[in-house]
Design an enzyme around this catalytic site. Structure first.
Site, PDB file in Angstrom:
ATOM      1  CD  GLU A  27      -3.019  -1.092   0.436  1.00 12.59           C
ATOM      2  OE1 GLU A  27      -3.235  -0.048  -0.213  1.00 12.59           O
ATOM      3  OE2 GLU A  27      -3.719  -2.108   0.364  1.00 12.59           O
ATOM      4  CB  THR A  28       1.527   4.078  -1.980  1.00 14.09           C
ATOM      5  OG1 THR A  28       2.661   3.260  -2.294  1.00 14.09           O
ATOM      6  CG2 THR A  28       1.965   5.521  -1.905  1.00 14.09           C
TER       7      THR A  28
END
Length: 259
Positions: free
Chosen positions: A46-47
């Protein structure tokens, strides 16, 4: 254009454990296409992108291939960055997201996520879940993911799924779980359909794991462990229609993206 980023190992007190997330604190939103490209470039599970909104924060999460509606570990990482890097005052951060209002507070040296409770429902159709996971299953329930109960912690640890078959199952991914040996329960999470073959530690899946195991074990405070190769410990509490998910975080890198 230059953008500052910070990489945080969430649900861990030490580096190289827990679940890594990249965090961008922006002044205003970038285009959806650009945020997706940035997430693909970092190639982490995830970003997260956060933007100030008055006294609150807006937050969005991207895997390398798609935007997702809820992510626990990247929210924990975002709160750690806002508190420790940007010196946001106070003991609580309020976020607005596609899953509604969320918050993160500081408690007993840990960060505590306040997320919505999600009650898993019985699966109404027969699916080749055991075949995809390569092991016997005890029970299959459904939320946005499939929640699959296995017979033991060892069965969870030994599970070697066929990722191509898991990707064909409905939902965002598959959670496997069992009662723990030293923790109240353990889990793993496979989501190849959204670009995450196995997530190291997943806060959002505990929105349904906590009420499930609270009911099974007749207790509202639970200790959980996600037994991926990196591993991570979660401190869980059921409070009515909300779940509290606590953990540590460690910043391991910071840098600048040049566009």
């Amino acid at each position: 254009m230059q953008l500052e980023f910070h990489q945080v190992d969430a649900f861990s007190e030490r580096p190289f454990a827990g679940n890594p997330a990249m965090v961008y604190r922006l002044d205003r939103w970038l285009s959806e296409e650009l945020m997706q490209q940035i997430a693909a470039e970092h190639n982490l599970a995830e970003t997260a992108f956060v933007v100030p909104d008055g006294e609150q924060w807006q937050i969005r999460w991207f895997t390398p291939t798609t935007e997702v509606p809820l992510c626990g570990h990247a929210t924990l990482a975002s709160a750690h960055v806002l508190f420790e890097v940007y010196n946001v005052p106070g003991e609580r951060l309020a976020f607005q997201s596609k899953s509604g209002p969320l918050s993160v507070s500081r408690e007993d040296g840990r960060l505590l996520l306040d997320f919505p409770r999600i009650d898993p429902q019985p699966l109404r159709e027969q699916l080749p879940v055991a075949q995809a996971l390569g092991c016997p299953v005890v029970e299959v329930l459904q939320t946005k993911e499939l929640l699959v109960v296995l017979e033991s912690e060892q069965a969870v640890r030994d599970c070697v799924p066929n990722m191509a078959e898991v990707a064909q199952l409905p939902g965002l991914g598959v959670i496997v779980t069992a009662r723990g040996e030293t923790h109240d329960f353990v889990s793993r999470y496979f989501a190849p359909g959204i670009g995450i073959p196995e997530d190291p530690v997943t806060g959002s899946t505990h929105c349904c794991l906590i009420p499930y195991w609270a009911g099974r074990l007749d207790k509202t405070e639970l200790r959980a462990f996600q037994c991926s190769s990196r591993g991570g410990e979660l401190f869980c509490r059921l409070e009515g229609e909300r779940v509290k998910i606590g953990g540590y975080a460690r910043r391991v890198a910071s840098g600048t993206l040049h566009l």
